[in-house]
Design an enzyme around this catalytic site. Structure first.
Site, PDB file in Angstrom:
ATOM      1  N   LYS A  67       0.826  -1.218   0.000  1.00  0.00           N
ATOM      2  CA  LYS A  67       0.000   0.000   0.000  1.00  0.00           C
ATOM      3  C   LYS A  67       0.856   1.262   0.000  1.00  0.00           C
ATOM      4  O   LYS A  67       0.598   2.201  -0.752  1.00  0.00           O
ATOM      5  CB  LYS A  67      -0.952  -0.032   1.196  1.00  0.00           C
ATOM      6  CG  LYS A  67      -1.782   1.220   1.415  1.00  0.00           C
ATOM      7  CD  LYS A  67      -2.988   0.948   2.285  1.00  0.00           C
ATOM      8  CE  LYS A  67      -2.621   0.233   3.565  1.00  0.00           C
ATOM      9  NZ  LYS A  67      -1.832   1.080   4.489  1.00  0.00           N
ATOM     10  N   THR A  69       4.006   1.502  -0.881  1.00  0.00           N
ATOM     11  CA  THR A  69       4.743   1.516  -2.151  1.00  0.00           C
ATOM     12  C   THR A  69       3.869   2.064  -3.268  1.00  0.00           C
ATOM     13  O   THR A  69       4.317   2.882  -4.087  1.00  0.00           O
ATOM     14  CB  THR A  69       5.225   0.091  -2.500  1.00  0.00           C
ATOM     15  OG1 THR A  69       6.071  -0.381  -1.455  1.00  0.00           O
ATOM     16  CG2 THR A  69       6.000   0.071  -3.809  1.00  0.00           C
ATOM     17  N   ARG A  90       2.408   8.417   6.986  1.00  0.00           N
ATOM     18  CA  ARG A  90       2.744   8.262   8.404  1.00  0.00           C
ATOM     19  C   ARG A  90       4.243   8.013   8.571  1.00  0.00           C
ATOM     20  O   ARG A  90       4.912   7.528   7.658  1.00  0.00           O
ATOM     21  CB  ARG A  90       1.979   7.068   8.997  1.00  0.00           C
ATOM     22  CG  ARG A  90       0.472   7.274   9.069  1.00  0.00           C
ATOM     23  CD  ARG A  90      -0.234   5.956   9.309  1.00  0.00           C
ATOM     24  NE  ARG A  90       0.011   5.041   8.201  1.00  0.00           N
ATOM     25  CZ  ARG A  90       0.085   3.727   8.330  1.00  0.00           C
ATOM     26  NH1 ARG A  90      -0.046   3.166   9.506  1.00  0.00           N
ATOM     27  NH2 ARG A  90       0.296   2.970   7.274  1.00  0.00           N
ATOM     28  N   LYS A 101       8.951  -6.562   9.978  1.00  0.00           N
ATOM     29  CA  LYS A 101       9.097  -6.285   8.557  1.00  0.00           C
ATOM     30  C   LYS A 101      10.264  -5.378   8.174  1.00  0.00           C
ATOM     31  O   LYS A 101      10.531  -5.183   6.994  1.00  0.00           O
ATOM     32  CB  LYS A 101       7.804  -5.672   8.027  1.00  0.00           C
ATOM     33  CG  LYS A 101       7.479  -4.297   8.597  1.00  0.00           C
ATOM     34  CD  LYS A 101       6.191  -3.757   7.997  1.00  0.00           C
ATOM     35  CE  LYS A 101       5.878  -2.363   8.533  1.00  0.00           C
ATOM     36  NZ  LYS A 101       4.666  -1.805   7.929  1.00  0.00           N
ATOM     37  N   ALA A 269      -3.347   1.658  12.967  1.00  0.00           N
ATOM     38  CA  ALA A 269      -4.775   1.603  12.672  1.00  0.00           C
ATOM     39  C   ALA A 269      -5.488   0.477  13.393  1.00  0.00           C
ATOM     40  O   ALA A 269      -6.710   0.491  13.505  1.00  0.00           O
ATOM     41  CB  ALA A 269      -4.999   1.459  11.164  1.00  0.00           C
ATOM     42  N   PHE A 297      -3.227  -0.235   7.541  1.00  0.00           N
ATOM     43  CA  PHE A 297      -3.839  -1.555   7.412  1.00  0.00           C
ATOM     44  C   PHE A 297      -4.961  -1.531   6.373  1.00  0.00           C
ATOM     45  O   PHE A 297      -4.918  -0.770   5.419  1.00  0.00           O
ATOM     46  CB  PHE A 297      -4.287  -2.091   8.765  1.00  0.00           C
ATOM     47  CG  PHE A 297      -3.133  -2.393   9.691  1.00  0.00           C
ATOM     48  CD1 PHE A 297      -2.063  -3.171   9.262  1.00  0.00           C
ATOM     49  CD2 PHE A 297      -3.092  -1.878  10.981  1.00  0.00           C
ATOM     50  CE1 PHE A 297      -0.991  -3.440  10.098  1.00  0.00           C
ATOM     51  CE2 PHE A 297      -2.023  -2.141  11.820  1.00  0.00           C
ATOM     52  CZ  PHE A 297      -0.971  -2.936  11.378  1.00  0.00           C
ATOM     53  N   PHE A 377       3.145  -8.593  -9.010  1.00  0.00           N
ATOM     54  CA  PHE A 377       4.380  -9.293  -8.668  1.00  0.00           C
ATOM     55  C   PHE A 377       4.823 -10.092  -9.896  1.00  0.00           C
ATOM     56  O   PHE A 377       4.003 -10.470 -10.733  1.00  0.00           O
ATOM     57  CB  PHE A 377       4.159 -10.238  -7.486  1.00  0.00           C
ATOM     58  CG  PHE A 377       4.163  -9.565  -6.137  1.00  0.00           C
ATOM     59  CD1 PHE A 377       5.174  -9.829  -5.220  1.00  0.00           C
ATOM     60  CD2 PHE A 377       3.166  -8.668  -5.781  1.00  0.00           C
ATOM     61  CE1 PHE A 377       5.189  -9.214  -3.982  1.00  0.00           C
ATOM     62  CE2 PHE A 377       3.164  -8.051  -4.549  1.00  0.00           C
ATOM     63  CZ  PHE A 377       4.190  -8.318  -3.633  1.00  0.00           C
ATOM     64  N   TRP A 405       6.780  -0.890  -7.915  1.00  0.00           N
ATOM     65  CA  TRP A 405       7.990  -1.404  -7.268  1.00  0.00           C
ATOM     66  C   TRP A 405       9.118  -1.489  -8.285  1.00  0.00           C
ATOM     67  O   TRP A 405      10.256  -1.101  -8.004  1.00  0.00           O
ATOM     68  CB  TRP A 405       7.723  -2.786  -6.656  1.00  0.00           C
ATOM     69  CG  TRP A 405       8.843  -3.282  -5.779  1.00  0.00           C
ATOM     70  CD1 TRP A 405       8.945  -3.181  -4.422  1.00  0.00           C
ATOM     71  CD2 TRP A 405      10.049  -3.944  -6.208  1.00  0.00           C
ATOM     72  NE1 TRP A 405      10.123  -3.722  -3.982  1.00  0.00           N
ATOM     73  CE2 TRP A 405      10.824  -4.205  -5.050  1.00  0.00           C
ATOM     74  CE3 TRP A 405      10.557  -4.343  -7.443  1.00  0.00           C
ATOM     75  CZ2 TRP A 405      12.054  -4.844  -5.097  1.00  0.00           C
ATOM     76  CZ3 TRP A 405      11.794  -4.983  -7.506  1.00  0.00           C
ATOM     77  CH2 TRP A 405      12.524  -5.224  -6.336  1.00  0.00           C
TER      78      TRP A 405
END
Length: 551
Positions: A67, A69, A90, A101, A269, A297, A377, A405
């Protein structure tokens, strides 16, 4: 293939003065923090009234949705089609950065920079919030130690301490041990900084005066007569505000393609309202024709909270909504093991796509244009992409395949062009509920219309708390549900689109400064724990100061 941090470290950034100039921000309107960061002074001088685009997503999974990205790449795409644009995001919390992560500044060729600084203390906003929060904790206990003139009942103190790292050992502690000179013993606990009400207050404040007003309203507990005690009662509002005098100013940085990005605040969130500060979003709107922001989220959490809490306080509803999804995440929702996601499985994809379908229907309730961005992807097959596109089209919205990406802004120009057109829509926003609705009506609206549960049950404790809130009129505040991010239900294991479940509320927490009521559901924790193999184990820095393993 380069890692995210290697791509970021090899990027050719421009001086922050050039980024400010791009938005026509005058030299006296901001304060540089080195070459590539700055804080924007208050009040803003920008005079635009830009369109606002909200980026949200399906429920997060271990497969990843991208999200942030996508949000960053979309901002770059707007610049590629020659539109004035700024992003509002944020700030990353050190908890997940060191935990599950690693860094949280986008990925591949769609990142904000300098990513090391942003992920590690940045301009000091989170440390300032932590210090302000814990200063209040110290002042509460000091007041009790020195006579307790406010007659505070220590058993009712609702103000915990905080630290910005996942530390399960601190969830419940006993303080004040060590004799008469070491305070009054009582039970206490720690939340993670992003769960602090001061974080929410800062993110929902319009200026320093509003910040002080909200800080003063914070409930810290009750006295022996069962009457509420606030920060104003304690007389320390000014002290807390001065600790936040710089933290309240939005931070200006850039993407790898030099798109301006305001990064400010970071409530989670799943345990708070999950959106960057309204000041950052206002700055993006006042200095650019298009402002792109994201909510934490999935759309059931950050998306709903942005639409029903944040945007109302912002004074501007989104002009368009983007829902991010991936083939991999939807296959996981359809029952595929995370180790088998690279294998083609159209049936599982369409089964898991029900999760996306529900988010689409939910966001359409607000009567604003909705589109879906498929974050591609390399493992996605043509059959899977075609099947997902067909499914999305049948839901009455347009799908857009994006490759940010790999390709940065070039991977989302079609989506950007569509959003320019959609933002001209003038349909009236429809809120999920009205503030004057009864508390249970508001809560049931969220549970039935967003989660699609059949009902909501309050614990005995929550029922008692609701009676107190009704006594003081706090029940008229908006509701911020604290819930697992992995499911529409309060059970993280119920993936896909479960229905007819019960949401169990264990506790209701009045956040009078932030201006909402937090409803804790299921087994949600306000202090997460670290995983068995935290990301910190992969991080290092060499003698030249080069960081590795941040992501």
């Amino acid at each position: 293939m380069k890692t995210d941090i290697e791509i970021s470290q090899s990027a050719d950034l421009v001086n922050i003065n050039d980024i400010a100039s791009q938005l026509n921000i005058g030299i006296n309107e901001y304060e540089p923090y080195g070459k590539y960061k700055a804080k924007l002074n208050l009040p803003f001088k920008g005079e635009k009234n830009g369109k606002l685009i909200l980026v949200t997503s399906i429920n997060p999974t271990a497969a990843g949705e991208g999200k942030t990205t996508l949000t960053i790449g979309l901002g770059d795409a707007f610049h590629r089609i020659n539109q004035s644009c700024a992003i509002a995001l944020r700030e990353p919390s050190l908890g997940p950065v060191m935990g599950i992560k690693g860094g949280a500044t986008g990925g591949g060729y769609s990142q904000v920079a300098p990513m090391e600084d942003i992920n590690l203390f940045f301009t000091g906003d989170f440390p300032a919030i932590t210090e302000a929060h814990d200063t209040l904790s110290a002042l509460i206990d000091n007041h009790i130690h020195h006579g307790n003139k406010l007659n505070i009942d220590p058993r009712t103190i609702t103000w915990k301490r905080v630290v910005d790292i996942n530390d399960r050992e601190l969830r419940k502690v006993v303080i004040g041990l060590g004799g008469r000179t070491s305070g009054v013993p009582r039970e206490d606990g720690f939340d993670i900084t992003v769960a602090s009400e001061i974080m929410a207050v800062l993110c929902l404040s319009e200026d320093l005066a509003d910040l002080k007003n909200k800080l003063g309203k914070i409930l810290i507990g009750y006295n022996y007569d069962r009457e509420p005690v606030t920060v104003n009662d304690l007389g320390v509002t000014g002290a807390l505000a001065l600790l936040l005098k710089d933290a309240i100013k939005p931070n200006l940085v850039q993407t790898l393609e030099h798109t301006p990005a305001f990064i400010h605040g970071g409530p989670f969130a799943n345990i708070a309202h999950g959106c960057n500060s309204i000041l950052a979003t206002k700055a993006a709107m006042q200095y650019a024709d298009y402002a792109i922001t994201e909510a934490g989220f999935g759309a059931d959490l950050g998306g709903e909270k942005f639409l029903d809490i944040t945007s109302k306080k912002l004074g501007h509803r989104p002009d368009a909504i983007v829902i991010v999804a991936t083939v991999r995440a939807l296959k996981l929702n359809g029952g595929v093991n995370k180790n088998d996601l690279d294998e083609e499985n159209v049936d599982a994809l369409l089964s898991g796509a029900k999760n996306l379908g529900r988010h689409i229907a939910n966001m359409k309730q607000y009567n604003k244009p909705v589109v879906v961005a498929i974050n591609e992807f390399s493992s996605d097959t043509e059959k899977e992409i075609n099947a997902l596109n067909d499914y999305i089209t049948k839901q009455g919205v347009k799908p857009f395949n994006t490759t940010v990406w790999e390709n940065g802004g070039a991977g989302a120009t079609d989506l950007a062009n569509e959003l320019v057109a959609l933002c001209e829509n003038n349909d009236e926003f429809k809120p999920l509920y009205e503030d004057d609705d009864e508390f249970m009506v508001k809560l049931e609206s969220i549970v039935t219309k967003i989660y699609h549960g059949k009902n909501v049950v309050l614990s005995a404790k929550a029922k008692r708390q609701l009676k107190t809130m009704e006594k003081y009129g706090w029940d008229k505040l908006p509701i911020c549900v604290a819930k697992t991010q992995y499911s529409f239900s309060d059970d993280a294991k119920q993936l896909g689109a479960p229905e007819d479940f019960t949401i169990n509320v264990s506790e209701l927490q009045p956040k009078l400064g932030a201006g909402f009521i937090v409803a804790l559901t299921g087994k949600i924790l306000t202090m997460p724990g670290l995983p068995s193999h935290p990301a910190a184990l992969n991080m290092d820095i060499d003698n030249d100061g080069k960081i590795t393993g941040l992501f």
